[in-house]
Write a protein that holds these residues in place. Structure first.
Motif, PDB file in Angstrom:
ATOM      1  N   ILE A   1      15.605  48.547  -3.131  1.00 15.82           N
ATOM      2  CA  ILE A   1      16.863  47.722  -3.049  1.00 15.82           C
ATOM      3  C   ILE A   1      16.219  46.266  -2.210  1.00 15.82           C
TER       4      ILE A   1
ATOM      5  N   TRP B   1      24.636  51.076 -12.883  1.00 11.31           N
ATOM      6  CA  TRP B   1      23.380  51.327 -12.997  1.00 11.31           C
ATOM      7  C   TRP B   1      23.299  53.002 -12.873  1.00 11.31           C
TER       8      TRP B   1
ATOM      9  N   ASP C   1      27.998  46.992  -9.937  1.00  9.90           N
ATOM     10  CA  ASP C   1      26.674  47.020 -10.034  1.00  9.90           C
ATOM     11  C   ASP C   1      25.878  48.132 -10.298  1.00  9.90           C
TER      12      ASP C   1
ATOM     13  N   ILE D   1      18.448  41.256  -3.669  1.00  8.34           N
ATOM     14  CA  ILE D   1      19.825  40.987  -4.353  1.00  8.34           C
ATOM     15  C   ILE D   1      20.588  40.080  -3.261  1.00  8.34           C
TER      16      ILE D   1
ATOM     17  N   ASP E   1      11.585  43.684  -9.454  1.00  8.68           N
ATOM     18  CA  ASP E   1      12.567  43.337 -10.702  1.00  8.68           C
ATOM     19  C   ASP E   1      13.767  44.228 -10.688  1.00  8.68           C
ATOM     20  N   THR E   2      14.842  43.574 -11.082  1.00  5.48           N
ATOM     21  CA  THR E   2      16.240  44.261 -11.158  1.00  5.48           C
ATOM     22  C   THR E   2      16.139  45.626 -12.072  1.00  5.48           C
TER      23      THR E   2
ATOM     24  N   VAL F   1      14.677  48.572 -10.246  1.00  2.00           N
ATOM     25  CA  VAL F   1      15.836  48.850  -9.351  1.00  2.00           C
ATOM     26  C   VAL F   1      17.087  49.671  -9.864  1.00  2.00           C
ATOM     27  N   GLN F   2      17.284  49.484 -11.238  1.00  2.00           N
ATOM     28  CA  GLN F   2      18.319  50.210 -11.791  1.00  2.00           C
ATOM     29  C   GLN F   2      17.720  51.535 -12.373  1.00  2.00           C
TER      30      GLN F   2
ATOM     31  N   ALA G   1      13.921  43.913  -3.853  1.00  2.00           N
ATOM     32  CA  ALA G   1      14.749  43.207  -4.963  1.00  2.00           C
ATOM     33  C   ALA G   1      15.258  41.746  -4.532  1.00  2.00           C
TER      34      ALA G   1
END
Length: 152
Positions: A112, A150, A146, A117, A74-75, A78-79, A115
């Motif tokens: 990454i 982050w 982005d 993206i 999930d994002t 990643v963040q 994820a």
């Protein structure tokens, strides 16, 4: 002795479960001690294919570990990892270069990649640098923005 790929990779998993291995050379040494003839290029391919990354274990010691088989990260995760490990971001056309803290390039790139993206076509990671390729300059601009958010 030469092993089939599946057997060699099973042995690698066994070695990583029993030993603290923090380099390709160390992994090659363990394989050679087990009587397996292997080249650095083969070990490198196995590491990539098996999703093995070098990251700190529970004690803080860097070691090779197999990434989880979770299909999508999930994002928020990643963040979180991005905020912990990213040092700087530079965008060049459709590529975004991320500098990380020592030893975290492969780990962050794997996260990454997992994820999914939309602005990421692929990553190429080293010890502390990641090249992230985007499908267009516009996508790279959004991704860099982005990533910059982050880091803060």
């Amino acid at each position: 002795m030469a092993l089939k790929k599946q057997e060699r990779q099973a042995l690698i998993l066994d070695i990583l479960a029993r030993e603290v291995v923090d380099s390709q050379e160390g992994l090659m040494h363990h394989l050679q001690n087990a009587g397996i003839d292997v080249t650095q290029a083969t070990v490198s391919r196995d590491i990539k294919e098996m999703r093995i990354v070098r990251r700190a274990d529970a004690t803080g010691r860097p070691r090779y570990q197999v990434m989880s088989d979770a299909s999508v990260v999930d994002t928020a995760h990643v963040q979180e990892v991005f905020a912990e490990t990213a040092v700087s971001i530079t965008r060049v056309e459709f590529m975004t270069i991320v500098k990380t803290t020592q030893g975290n390039g492969n780990r962050l790139a794997a996260i990454i990649d997992d994820a999914n993206i939309p602005e990421v076509v692929a990553t190429l990671a080293g010890h502390n640098t990641i090249y992230v390729t985007s499908p267009s300059v516009t996508a790279a601009e959004k991704l860099a923005a982005d990533f910059d958010n982050w880091m803060q």
